[in-house]
Design a protein around this motif. Structure first.
Motif, short mmCIF file in Angstrom:
data_model
loop_
_atom_site.label_atom_id
_atom_site.label_comp_id
_atom_site.label_asym_id
_atom_site.label_seq_id
_atom_site.Cartn_x
_atom_site.Cartn_y
_atom_site.Cartn_z
N ILE A 236 0.84 -1.19 0.00
CA ILE A 236 0.00 0.00 0.00
C ILE A 236 0.88 1.25 0.00
CG2 ILE A 236 -0.20 0.16 2.53
CD1 ILE A 236 -3.22 0.75 2.05
N ASN A 237 0.52 2.23 -0.82
CA ASN A 237 1.27 3.49 -0.89
C ASN A 237 0.96 4.37 0.31
OD1 ASN A 237 2.32 2.86 -3.44
ND2 ASN A 237 0.70 3.93 -4.54
N ILE A 238 2.02 4.89 0.96
CA ILE A 238 1.85 5.87 2.03
C ILE A 238 2.67 7.10 1.62
CG2 ILE A 238 2.13 6.40 4.48
CD1 ILE A 238 0.20 4.15 4.13
N GLY A 239 1.98 8.14 1.21
CA GLY A 239 2.67 9.34 0.74
C GLY A 239 1.69 10.49 0.59
N ASN A 240 2.22 11.66 0.30
CA ASN A 240 1.40 12.84 0.08
C ASN A 240 1.28 13.07 -1.43
OD1 ASN A 240 0.37 15.52 -0.16
ND2 ASN A 240 1.13 15.98 1.90
N PRO A 241 0.05 13.06 -1.98
CA PRO A 241 -0.09 13.16 -3.43
C PRO A 241 0.15 14.55 -4.01
CG PRO A 241 -2.25 13.02 -2.39
CD PRO A 241 -1.24 12.83 -1.30
N ASN A 242 0.34 15.56 -3.14
CA ASN A 242 0.62 16.91 -3.67
C ASN A 242 2.03 16.94 -4.24
OD1 ASN A 242 -1.89 17.75 -2.89
ND2 ASN A 242 -1.21 18.65 -0.96
N GLU A 243 2.13 17.31 -5.50
CA GLU A 243 3.38 17.19 -6.26
C GLU A 243 4.05 18.55 -6.43
OE1 GLU A 243 4.56 14.87 -10.42
OE2 GLU A 243 2.56 15.66 -10.13
N PHE A 244 5.38 18.59 -6.23
CA PHE A 244 6.13 19.84 -6.36
C PHE A 244 7.39 19.61 -7.18
CE2 PHE A 244 3.69 20.15 -2.46
CZ PHE A 244 3.17 21.43 -2.52
N SER A 245 7.74 20.59 -8.00
CA SER A 245 9.01 20.52 -8.73
C SER A 245 10.14 20.93 -7.78
CB SER A 245 9.00 21.45 -9.94
OG SER A 245 9.03 22.81 -9.52
N MET A 246 11.36 20.60 -8.16
CA MET A 246 12.52 20.95 -7.34
C MET A 246 12.66 22.47 -7.22
SD MET A 246 13.63 18.05 -6.36
CE MET A 246 11.88 17.68 -6.35
N ILE A 247 12.32 23.18 -8.28
CA ILE A 247 12.39 24.65 -8.24
C ILE A 247 11.38 25.20 -7.25
CG2 ILE A 247 11.94 26.74 -9.59
CD1 ILE A 247 13.22 25.35 -11.99
N GLU A 248 10.15 24.64 -7.27
CA GLU A 248 9.12 25.09 -6.33
C GLU A 248 9.56 24.84 -4.89
OE1 GLU A 248 4.86 24.58 -8.61
OE2 GLU A 248 5.95 22.75 -8.06
N LEU A 249 10.14 23.68 -4.63
CA LEU A 249 10.61 23.35 -3.27
C LEU A 249 11.70 24.33 -2.84
CD1 LEU A 249 10.72 21.43 -0.80
CD2 LEU A 249 12.49 20.16 -2.04
N ALA A 250 12.65 24.59 -3.72
CA ALA A 250 13.75 25.51 -3.40
C ALA A 250 13.22 26.90 -3.06
CB ALA A 250 14.73 25.57 -4.56
N LYS A 251 12.26 27.39 -3.85
CA LYS A 251 11.71 28.73 -3.63
C LYS A 251 10.95 28.80 -2.32
CE LYS A 251 11.58 30.25 -8.46
NZ LYS A 251 10.73 30.55 -9.65
N GLU A 252 10.24 27.73 -1.98
CA GLU A 252 9.49 27.69 -0.72
C GLU A 252 10.44 27.77 0.47
OE1 GLU A 252 5.76 27.62 1.17
OE2 GLU A 252 6.07 27.47 -0.99
N ILE A 253 11.54 27.01 0.40
CA ILE A 253 12.53 27.01 1.49
C ILE A 253 13.24 28.37 1.59
CG2 ILE A 253 14.76 26.01 2.20
CD1 ILE A 253 13.62 23.28 1.19
N LEU A 254 13.56 28.95 0.45
CA LEU A 254 14.19 30.28 0.46
C LEU A 254 13.26 31.31 1.07
CD1 LEU A 254 15.91 30.28 -3.07
CD2 LEU A 254 17.06 30.31 -0.84
N ASP A 255 11.97 31.19 0.78
CA ASP A 255 10.98 32.14 1.31
C ASP A 255 10.86 32.01 2.83
OD1 ASP A 255 8.78 34.11 0.99
OD2 ASP A 255 7.54 32.44 1.68
N ILE A 256 10.79 30.77 3.34
CA ILE A 256 10.63 30.55 4.78
C ILE A 256 11.88 30.98 5.55
CG2 ILE A 256 10.28 28.80 6.59
CD1 ILE A 256 8.69 27.17 4.46
N THR A 257 13.05 30.66 5.01
CA THR A 257 14.31 30.96 5.72
C THR A 257 14.74 32.42 5.55
OG1 THR A 257 15.61 30.24 3.81
CG2 THR A 257 15.16 28.59 5.53
N GLY A 258 14.23 33.06 4.50
CA GLY A 258 14.69 34.42 4.20
C GLY A 258 16.13 34.44 3.73
N SER A 259 16.59 33.30 3.21
CA SER A 259 17.99 33.16 2.80
C SER A 259 18.28 33.91 1.50
CB SER A 259 18.31 31.68 2.61
OG SER A 259 19.60 31.50 2.06
N SER A 260 19.53 34.34 1.36
CA SER A 260 19.96 35.02 0.13
C SER A 260 20.65 34.04 -0.82
CB SER A 260 20.91 36.17 0.47
OG SER A 260 22.03 35.66 1.19
N SER A 261 20.56 32.75 -0.53
CA SER A 261 21.20 31.74 -1.38
C SER A 261 20.69 31.81 -2.81
CB SER A 261 20.92 30.33 -0.82
OG SER A 261 21.53 30.15 0.42
#
Length: 314
Positions: A236-261
């Motif tokens: 049985i699959n156990i996972g979250n079906p909401n799908e994100f690209s690597m770019i979307e993930l990176a931007k979300e993390i940059l937004d939360i951390t306020g990083s200048s990376s």
């Protein structure tokens, strides 16, 4: 009170499972060889009279009397499972044989933590449990992918031949506190790079996708799977079906951390899947309406807080 054995119990997921099962009033035996697990993940449990920690490698037989077994032992990130690929295969295959042999002898219920990697680089999207997968059997990821596929086969055959009470779950990308900061997984990589102000490393064009599940949602699915009728084995699959690209993930993390990376692109590793998304309709049906509750931003905030504290201590 049940007596429960967790192999890989000092790892990222295993340690959270130890916490959850202890808090629910069970006795827990945690087995780990510390290849990727860490005593620091479970040190807070060591004084609990219902918690026992044993250093042991599942490639060797182990004897104990328990009611349930959660077989989580195996390095799960490419950096670690490719470091000693033969050991990875042995852990999946011999570990499964040893734990299934134990379950057979003592008539314990046993859950196998399998993986979405059994689907390889899928042609079908999202991936249902009926999909057989598209895996390169001789590629650099095969030590993990094929090891887990073989373990699934062992579990189903022990059930068919010896009537062992088994449960098989396929875990999709999971993240949260206690991830190893050096495990090479995308969430921990991006968070550590952002907090340190280093370039965010994206492999390929960044359009490949993953579905990210917070660890608490996984634990709920695992425990509900253990509680299902004996006639239901999974997988049985156990996972979250909401799908994100690597770019979307990176931007979300940059937004939360306020990083200048800045984002830096590198070549895509061999056999890296272009997309991964679970079909969780079977889990909803069989696990009393289970579905993920913690969405990406909320989970990332908790995980970033953990890594921020960890980096300040180092």
């Amino acid at each position: 009170m049940k007596r429960i054995l967790i192999t890989g119990g000092a790892g990222f997921i295993g340690s959270h499972l130890c916490d959850r099962l202890i808090n629910e009033g069970n006795e827990v035996i945690c087995l780990d060889n510390y290849f990727t697990g860490s005593k620091s993940n479970i040190v807070h449990l060591l004084n609990n009279p219902y918690f026992e920690l044993i250093r042991h490698d599942v490639t060797h037989p182990f004897f104990v009397e328990v009611d349930e077994i959660y077989n989580l032992a195996c390095p799960a990130s490419p950096v670690h499972y490719q470091y000693n690929s033969i050991k990875t295969i042995k852990t999946s295959v011999m570990g499964a044989i040893n734990m299934l042999g134990l379950a057979k002898r003592i008539k314990a219920k046993i859950l196998q933590a399998s993986t979405s990697e059994v689907y390889g680089d899928p042609d079908i999207h999202p991936q249902p449990e009926s999909y057989w997968g598209k895996v390169n059997p001789i590629g650099i990821r095969s030590c993990y992918d094929e090891g887990k596929r073989c373990a699934e086969s062992l579990f189903l055959n022990y059930h068919r031949q010896n009537n062992v009470n088994i449960k098989v779950i396929r875990i999709f990308n999971t993240y949260g506190p206690r991830m190893n900061p050096n495990d090479g997984r995308v969430v921990s990589n991006f968070i550590v790079q952002a907090l340190k102000g280093e370039p965010i490393t994206i492999f390929g064009n960044g359009m490949q996708t993953r579905s990210f599940q917070y660890v608490d949602d996984l634990l709920e699915g695992m425990i509900r799977m253990m509680q299902t009728d004996n006639s239901f084995t999974g997988p049985i699959n156990i996972g979250n079906p909401n799908e994100f690209s690597m770019i979307e993930l990176a931007k979300e993390i940059l937004d939360i951390t306020g990083s200048s990376s800045k984002i830096e692109y590198k070549p895509l590793p061999e056999d890296d899947p272009t997309q991964r998304q679970p079909d969780i309709s079977l889990a909803k049906e069989k696990l009393n309406g289970w579905e993920p509750k913690i969405q990406l931003r909320e989970g990332l905030i908790k995980t970033i807080h953990y890594f921020d504290q960890l980096l300040q201590q180092s």
